[in-house]
Design an enzyme around this catalytic site. Structure first.
Site, PDB file in Angstrom:
ATOM      1  N   GLU A   8       0.806  -1.234   0.000  1.00 47.27           N
ATOM      2  CA  GLU A   8       0.000   0.000   0.000  1.00 47.27           C
ATOM      3  C   GLU A   8       0.827   1.266   0.000  1.00 47.27           C
ATOM      4  OE1 GLU A   8      -0.751  -2.584   1.996  1.00 47.27           O
ATOM      5  OE2 GLU A   8      -2.772  -3.165   1.396  1.00 47.27           O
TER       6      GLU A   8
ATOM      7  N   HIS B 273      -9.812  -4.337  11.148  1.00 46.79           N
ATOM      8  CA  HIS B 273     -10.479  -4.216   9.849  1.00 46.79           C
ATOM      9  C   HIS B 273     -11.776  -3.417   9.925  1.00 46.79           C
ATOM     10  CE1 HIS B 273      -7.701  -7.346   8.676  1.00 46.79           C
ATOM     11  NE2 HIS B 273      -8.137  -7.323   7.443  1.00 46.79           N
TER      12      HIS B 273
END
Lengths: 341, 459
Positions: B193, B262
């Site tokens: 990322e 998450h």
């Protein structure tokens, strides 16, 4: 994989280099050195604030690589960026006025020493976050490949940044996608106060590219001709569509990390020895004199001309007004699409 | 000509220091780079190098002197062949033209006084012309259509992210895009990322219009330096020369039973950053119209989606080139007793609560902010001035939430209209638990919104 190790003695006086080229490297390096000395002086006078990282000692790196670049090629670097800007043709007045935080600066005084840009000269910063310019450089190369031109991007970073994870994320994708980017590790041997030996057991930094299949080599960064030669090879590799290339350029910074660095991590003798024995500008000066390309008087005249440019930039930087107060509120959002590249 | 050697500033904050030691004596010659003195700052002892060449003519500040002000003359440097007699001692140095520290007398455009601010008015223009045919679409399909339409319209728009191409998207948002546009414009990345966000910023600097998909915004934490330092700030730092026209998009906030790492809602984080725009659609029509606007926007846009909303079906106008402008909230339901303000999946609770409240005779006006930056304050304020009460709803953490910010703005600009304190319904101040019963407790609920409305309406 290339494994050539450029030797410091490779450049014989006059070998494969014209008088005009030698003079132009000398001139460009001297301009950077005199500019930086002046910036240090203005910092001492309180005219330049914040952080100010000088490039003195490393001049041959950018001058050698710019000699290998063509119009359209891009460059991006860290916060030690004044030399890169001068070498790619940005105006000394605009750079100095940015250092003093004035309206006439490249970023209208809103960027400062570490954050300057020039769309016209394809200079994409000036980045204050160590290592962040590396993926950005690969992204510039991604855009050129996407558009189908043959431009190359030079992504400069130091031996300190070479330990950032994003550098290796970028190596991986740059090679995976054959991006035309030259990764230039300016190894000046100290990441702020931490020597390379104290930050890694890797015997060399460029060889880390091997893990991703990226070719590279080590270059003597105190020899502008060696840097240029290696730069030409790297650029040819990228332009031919072979993907990225790594140059680890061994160089040395004479001044502290920034203006406020007491530099207790290395000895005065070490610095003095580099200055006296390996100085890149002195090297070219000797080539010019021994090759009878220029006389002492010629070089004195050149020195004077450069002092004039630097003094003019300092005067401009002092006289240019501070930005208008309204500038606080401009350039936060673009109204129309910025005309990048 | 003689040169004055001035006390240097050796750090960003130094105003004065101690001249600890002279390393050169009067009459000694110095060359550029020689250490001439040691100076103690508040942080360290620094070596002071000569800039110019010459001979030390006179030392004006003896060693050991403390409190020497920056820019005081500490010595005189003579040129070769010059002597102190040549120096006119009466000639005082000009004070260097350092910038003035005076605070500006007035700061333009910042805080306007309330008096010259016009009364807030909601923009009630419809999002599409009356009579436009509608089609039923999921949020997922609407997002894909938005990207496909914009990619057809602009060759420089491309999508990159993990599993966006061959896998057709981890949440199937990019379904079919690889087939239509090929792997040059739909780019699978490694799991990296930080790196691909930086590459996308560089590509945007280089003239492309990247859409970066994060598999979830939780993973964008690894990339947040590039989002904020590289993308959001460059236009300003370059004095307007270059910026990063691009979209960072992906699911944000809690899905179901995926635990603390998450499940975070980043609305308030990104909404704080000048230079970013932030969109957070609830309906499929807004997902489509806002994403198309985001891709065309010349600035970096954070586009916050929600996994639970992906499969929800809404009416979407069936028309060419439907877009929704940024900074225009949508009133989903008009009402008179209370204003409920929400965005994204929070709208589910807001609308459910309004329905329940109606059954009890409480009329709630429900506002969907749709974009958090720019934020449509006027629509919220105009509504609060009408209902005199406000409840905000979001799933993010309570401290420094969007609701907190709205409460402050309402207090500043509509204090006299309030009949009750503003209540913020938010996620709880805990990491998201995995256990089903605890997870439900950790999020806000329709029942909490109903309770909050009853509190502010004193029922």
């Amino acid at each position: 994989m290339a494994t050539r190790k450029a030797s410091g003695n490779a450049a014989k006086p006059g070998a494969n280099v014209s008088k005009d080229d030698l003079l132009s490297y000398y001139r460009d390096m001297l301009l950077i050195r005199r500019f930086e000395e002046k910036a240090g002086q203005l910092y001492g006078m309180g005219l330049i604030g914040g952080f100010c990282h000088l490039y003195i000692g490393q001049e041959a790196v950018v001058v050698g690589l710019e000699a290998a670049a063509k119009e359209g090629d891009k460059r991006v670097t860290s916060y030690r960026d004044h030399g890169h800007m001068l070498a790619c043709g940005m105006d000394a007045k605009g750079v100095m006025a940015e250092l003093t935080g004035r309206e006439g600066g490249y970023s209208k005084g809103k960027g400062g020493s570490m954050h300057m840009f020039s769309k016209e000269k394809h200079f994409y910063g000036g980045h204050g976050i160590v290592g962040a310019q590396v993926p950005i450089g690969a992204g510039l190369a991604f855009a050129d490949k996407y558009k189908g031109n043959d431009n190359v991007t030079f992504a400069y970073f130091g031996d300190g940044a070479a330990n950032q994870g994003q550098v290796y994320e970028t190596y991986n994708m740059a090679q995976l996608w054959d991006l035309p980017v030259v990764f230039v590790i300016e190894n000046n041997q100290y990441a702020m106060g931490t020597s390379v030996q104290r930050s890694t057991k890797s015997p060399s930094l460029w060889q880390r590219g091997a893990a991703y299949g990226i070719a590279g080599e080590e270059v003597d960064g105190m020899d502008v001709l060696a840097v240029k030669e290696a730069g030409e090879k790297a650029v040819a590799h990228c332009r031919a569509g072979n993907g990225p290339y790594i140059l680890e350029v061994k160089t040395y910074r004479y001044r502290g990390h920034s203006m406020s660095d007491p530099a207790k991590y290395r000895s005065r003798d070490e610095v003095q020895k580099m200055r006296e024995e390996r100085d890149a500008i002195e090297h070219v000066r000797q080539l010019l004199l021994t090759g009878e390309h220029a006389s002492e008087d010629d070089l004195k005249a050149l020195d004077k001309e450069i002092k004039g440019i630097v003094n003019e930039s300092a005067e401009f930087a002092k006289e240019s007004p501070e930005p208008a107060l309204e500038e606080l509120w401009t350039d936060i959002y673009a109204e129309a699409a910025p005309q990048n590249a | 000509m003689a040169t004055e050697i001035l006390m240097p500033a050796l750090s960003p904050t130094m105003e004065e220091g101690t001249l600890a030691k002279w390393l050169k004596k009067e009459g000694e010659s110095v060359s550029s780079g020689d250490i001439i003195a040691e100076i103690e700052t508040d942080k360290a002892t620094m070596e002071f190098e000569a800039v110019d060449e010459g001979v030390i003519g006179k030392i004006l500040i003896p060693e050991g002197t403390a409190g020497v002000k920056v820019n005081d003359c500490i010595a005189i440097l003579l040129e070769e062949g010059e002597s102190m007699d040549d120096v006119d001692s009466s000639a005082k140095s000009e004070a260097p033209a350092a910038p003035q520290d005076d605070a500006p007398a007035s700061v333009p455009a910042a805080a306007k006084s309330e008096d010259d601010t016009p009364a807030p008015q909601a923009n009630l223009d419809p999002d599409w012309p009356e009579g436009t045919p509608m089609k039923q679409q999921t949020v997922r399909e609407a997002l894909r259509d938005a990207m496909a339409e914009e990619m057809r319209g602009d060759e420089n728009v491309y999508l990159m992210g993990e599993e966006v191409a061959q896998y057709q998207g981890a949440y199937k948002i990019s379904q079919g895009l690889l087939d239509e546009f090929g792997d040059k414009r739909v780019v699978d990345t490694p799991i990296t990322e930080h790196g691909f966000a930086g590459i996308a910023v560089g590509a945007a600097f280089g003239g492309l219009r990247p859409i970066v998909e994060f598999m979830t915004f939780n993973f964008a934490m690894q990339a947040i330096d590039h989002i904020i330092n590289s993308a959001a700030k460059t236009l300003y730092m370059s004095g307007g020369q270059m910026g990063a026209p691009m979209v960072f998009r992906g699911p944000n906030g809690a899905a179901a039973r995926v635990g603390a790492q998450h499940s975070q809602d980043y609305s308030a984080w990104y909404a704080q950053i000048p230079g970013l725009k932030v969109a957070i659609p609830y309906s499929a029509a807004d997902a489509k119209g806002l994403l198309k606007s985001a891709i065309r926007d010349p600035n970096p846009v954070i586009f916050l989606e929600n996994e639970i909303l992906y499969g929800k079906t809404f009416d979407v106008p069936d028309m060419d080139d439907f877009t929704v402008p940024f900074g225009k909230a949508k009133i989903w339901r008009e009402g008179t007793d209370v204003t409920i303000v929400s965005f994204g999946i929070g709208m589910t609770y807001a609308l459910e609560a309004a329905e329940k409240l109606a059954e009890e005779g409480i009329s709630a006006e429900v506002i969907d902010l749709r974009t958090l930056r720019p934020l449509d304050y006027d629509t919220v304020l105009a509504s609060v001035m009408k209902t005199n009460r406000c409840v905000t709803v979001e799933e993010g953490f309570p401290v420094a939430s969007i609701g907190n910010h709205l409460s402050a703005v309402i207090m500043e600009r509509a204090f006299d209209y309030l009949d009750a304190p503003v209540i913020n319904c938010t996620g709880k101040d805990v990491p998201m638990p995995y256990a089903a019963n605890l997870e439900k407790l950790a999020l806000t609920t329709t029942a909490e919104v109903v309770d909050a409305v009853k509190k502010v309406t004193y029922r």
